[in-house]
Design a protein around this motif. Structure first.
Motif, PDB file in Angstrom:
ATOM      1  N   ARG A  47      -6.184 -38.581   8.866  1.00 31.58           N
ATOM      2  CA  ARG A  47      -5.754 -38.363  10.240  1.00 31.58           C
ATOM      3  C   ARG A  47      -4.583 -37.133  10.179  1.00 31.58           C
ATOM      4  O   ARG A  47      -4.023 -37.236  11.335  1.00 31.58           O
ATOM      5  CB  ARG A  47      -5.462 -39.529  10.910  1.00 31.58           C
ATOM      6  CG  ARG A  47      -6.565 -40.611  11.101  1.00 31.58           C
ATOM      7  CD  ARG A  47      -6.153 -41.884  11.353  1.00 31.58           C
ATOM      8  NE  ARG A  47      -7.256 -42.820  11.398  1.00 31.58           N
ATOM      9  CZ  ARG A  47      -8.094 -43.178  12.432  1.00 31.58           C
ATOM     10  NH1 ARG A  47      -7.501 -42.668  13.843  1.00 31.58           N
ATOM     11  NH2 ARG A  47      -8.748 -43.875  12.669  1.00 31.58           N
ATOM     12  N   GLN A 285      -6.361 -47.760  19.110  1.00 29.21           N
ATOM     13  CA  GLN A 285      -6.703 -47.619  20.361  1.00 29.21           C
ATOM     14  C   GLN A 285      -6.594 -49.010  20.856  1.00 29.21           C
ATOM     15  O   GLN A 285      -7.012 -50.111  20.384  1.00 29.21           O
ATOM     16  CB  GLN A 285      -8.053 -47.256  20.434  1.00 29.21           C
ATOM     17  CG  GLN A 285      -8.676 -45.821  19.859  1.00 29.21           C
ATOM     18  CD  GLN A 285      -7.933 -44.635  20.817  1.00 29.21           C
ATOM     19  OE1 GLN A 285      -7.371 -44.850  21.803  1.00 29.21           O
ATOM     20  NE2 GLN A 285      -7.844 -43.661  20.119  1.00 29.21           N
ATOM     21  N   SER A 348      -7.696 -35.522  22.416  1.00 25.46           N
ATOM     22  CA  SER A 348      -8.006 -35.220  21.174  1.00 25.46           C
ATOM     23  C   SER A 348      -8.317 -36.722  20.606  1.00 25.46           C
ATOM     24  O   SER A 348      -7.779 -37.628  20.892  1.00 25.46           O
ATOM     25  CB  SER A 348      -6.900 -34.824  20.162  1.00 25.46           C
ATOM     26  OG  SER A 348      -7.110 -34.810  18.983  1.00 25.46           O
ATOM     27  N   SER A 349      -9.364 -36.723  19.687  1.00 27.14           N
ATOM     28  CA  SER A 349      -9.862 -38.043  19.062  1.00 27.14           C
ATOM     29  C   SER A 349      -8.875 -38.164  17.969  1.00 27.14           C
ATOM     30  O   SER A 349      -9.239 -39.505  17.446  1.00 27.14           O
ATOM     31  CB  SER A 349     -11.208 -37.598  18.516  1.00 27.14           C
ATOM     32  OG  SER A 349     -11.323 -36.676  17.494  1.00 27.14           O
ATOM     33  N   LYS A 350      -8.236 -37.421  17.624  1.00 23.82           N
ATOM     34  CA  LYS A 350      -7.115 -37.637  16.338  1.00 23.82           C
ATOM     35  C   LYS A 350      -6.019 -38.663  16.684  1.00 23.82           C
ATOM     36  O   LYS A 350      -5.176 -38.307  17.756  1.00 23.82           O
ATOM     37  CB  LYS A 350      -6.748 -36.273  15.883  1.00 23.82           C
ATOM     38  CG  LYS A 350      -5.769 -36.454  14.621  1.00 23.82           C
ATOM     39  CD  LYS A 350      -5.152 -35.256  14.205  1.00 23.82           C
ATOM     40  CE  LYS A 350      -5.845 -34.171  13.629  1.00 23.82           C
ATOM     41  NZ  LYS A 350      -5.298 -33.073  13.247  1.00 23.82           N
TER      42      LYS A 350
END
Length: 407
Positions: A47, A285, A348-350
């Motif tokens: 990541r 998350q 962003s998925s990061k």
């Protein structure tokens, strides 16, 4: 019972680089990596922003300063030799206010002392390099050697090379018990409980390194505090084109660099990260990965830091906490890119977690890398930025400081 000369716990970039350097220097040693996940690099390493830092920020006496410049050059050369994407884009550092302008000289002098190629540039050259950027003082610091790689590809290729070199992998393996006196580990593997003996063990477990070290009786005064790094991406249709990294002058009293602009070899441009307290070491998350006891400890430590207000902690923590809200994140980003608007940002998925080490004795955040020696073991604590950048050089430093007799 499995038997190995070297056992490495954790398959992030530091653990993989360590295995690579051991095999390169001592090819007759048997090496294994024990990893709790199904793949390497699922946490901090995979990541990572991918920026190979130039070594500008770190005081020359630190471990970070000793390994960053050399490590960046080595990892870049390795990526190029492997045919992996390398975006040679450089980095520009700007003051967000005129009062921060003197920091440019400090960063330049630190960088040069560490062996980095850095120079001050005027407003004209700055705008040639970053047409959409802003410098409050009309000056900036230019680092031509900074580049960007793709961390997941680096992890995948390094894993492939280690497999070819005969390193053994134990995936989805949870350590159940450590017996340092007997140099043995008990761990769950392939649905069974197994034992493993070793000549020397390296703890490179990143987010969990303090807990592993303490199971060996090491580092009882330390705990890791997780901080969540959230990114946004600039929409492909936005009227901006960034061909270099754009960073703010950082607050050198804290181990975070602030919101910055990072172009990637795949063409995406990211803004971030934040440094928001996370309530679990893998709390990426929502409520997933929340650890109530750890969250309570984190809040207790942060309350103590707030009360001390050392190095302006209150101001910095207020700013960082608010960056989790898009309007306030945008405001921070506009200090670098004034024309940036909310609709230019897409999620962003990061999402990353920074495993920041805290020293209970000094009641302070640890700024440098931290290596602790135990019985037939070496524990890598606080492997935060620039650990990815420095990985090969950091691995050599770890080996030099370990107590194992490599023969």
């Amino acid at each position: 019972m499995f038997n190995f000369d070297i056992v490495i716990l954790g398959g992030g970039i530091v653990g993989l680089s360590l295995a690579h350097q051991i095999i390169a220097s001592y090819p007759d040693l048997s090496v294994s990596i024990v990893e709790k996940e199904s793949r390497f690099g699922l946490h901090s390493s995979g990541r990572n922003s991918g920026v190979l830092h130039a070594g500008i920020y770190y005081p020359p006496s630190t471990l970070k300063a000793k390994v960053c410049v050399q490590g960046a050059r080595r990892l870049r050369a390795w990526c190029e030799a492997e045919g992996l994407p390398v975006f040679s884009c450089g980095k520009v550092i700007v003051p967000q206010t005129e009062e921060l302008d003197p920091q440019l000289e400090l960063l330049r002098d630190r960088g040069r002392a560490n062996g980095a190629d850095v120079e001050l540039i005027d407003q004209q050259e700055f705008h040639e390099r970053v047409p959409d950027g802003h410098t409050a003082s009309g000056r900036a610091l230019w680092s031509p050697g900074t580049c960007v790689v793709q961390p997941k590809l680096v992890i995948q290729r390094l894993t492939q090379r280690l497999k070819e070199l005969g390193v053994s992998f134990f995936m989805e393996s949870e350590v159940v018990k450590a017996n340092p006196g007997a140099r043995e580990l008990t761990f769950a593997y392939a649905g069974d409980t197994c034992k493993l003996s070793y000549g020397h063990l390296f703890n490179t477990t990143g987010l969990h390194a303090d807990r592993v070290a303490q199971s060996f009786g090491i580092g009882q005064n330390y705990t890791l505090l997780p901080f969540k790094g959230i990114y946004w991406q600039i929409h492909p249709d936005a009227p901006f084109r960034f061909n270099t990294n754009l960073y703010p002058v950082p607050d050198l009293n804290v181990p975070f660099l602030g919101v910055h602009v990072t172009p990637s070899p795949d063409g995406t441009v990211s803004l971030g990260p934040t440094a928001i307290p996370a309530f679990g070491r893998e709390n990426y998350q929502g409520i997933n990965g929340i650890e109530p006891r750890m969250a309570i400890e984190l809040l207790y430590v942060l309350a103590g830091q707030w009360q001390q207000n050392k190095n302006g902690f209150r101001r910095y923590s207020r700013e960082q906490a608010l960056h989790g809200l898009k309007p306030l994140f945008l405001k921070a980003a506009q200090a670098l890119v004034p024309r940036l608007q909310s609709d230019h940002l897409i999620p962003s998925s990061k999402v990353g977690i920074r495993a920041q080490l805290y020293d209970r004795n000094s009641r302070s955040l640890v700024q440098d890398f931290c290596l602790e020696q135990g019985p037939s073991s070496t524990h890598v604590l606080n492997a935060i930025s620039p650990a990815f950048t420095a990985s090969f050089a950091l691995a050599d430093l770890i080996l030099d400081q370990s107590s194992f007799a490599f023969t």
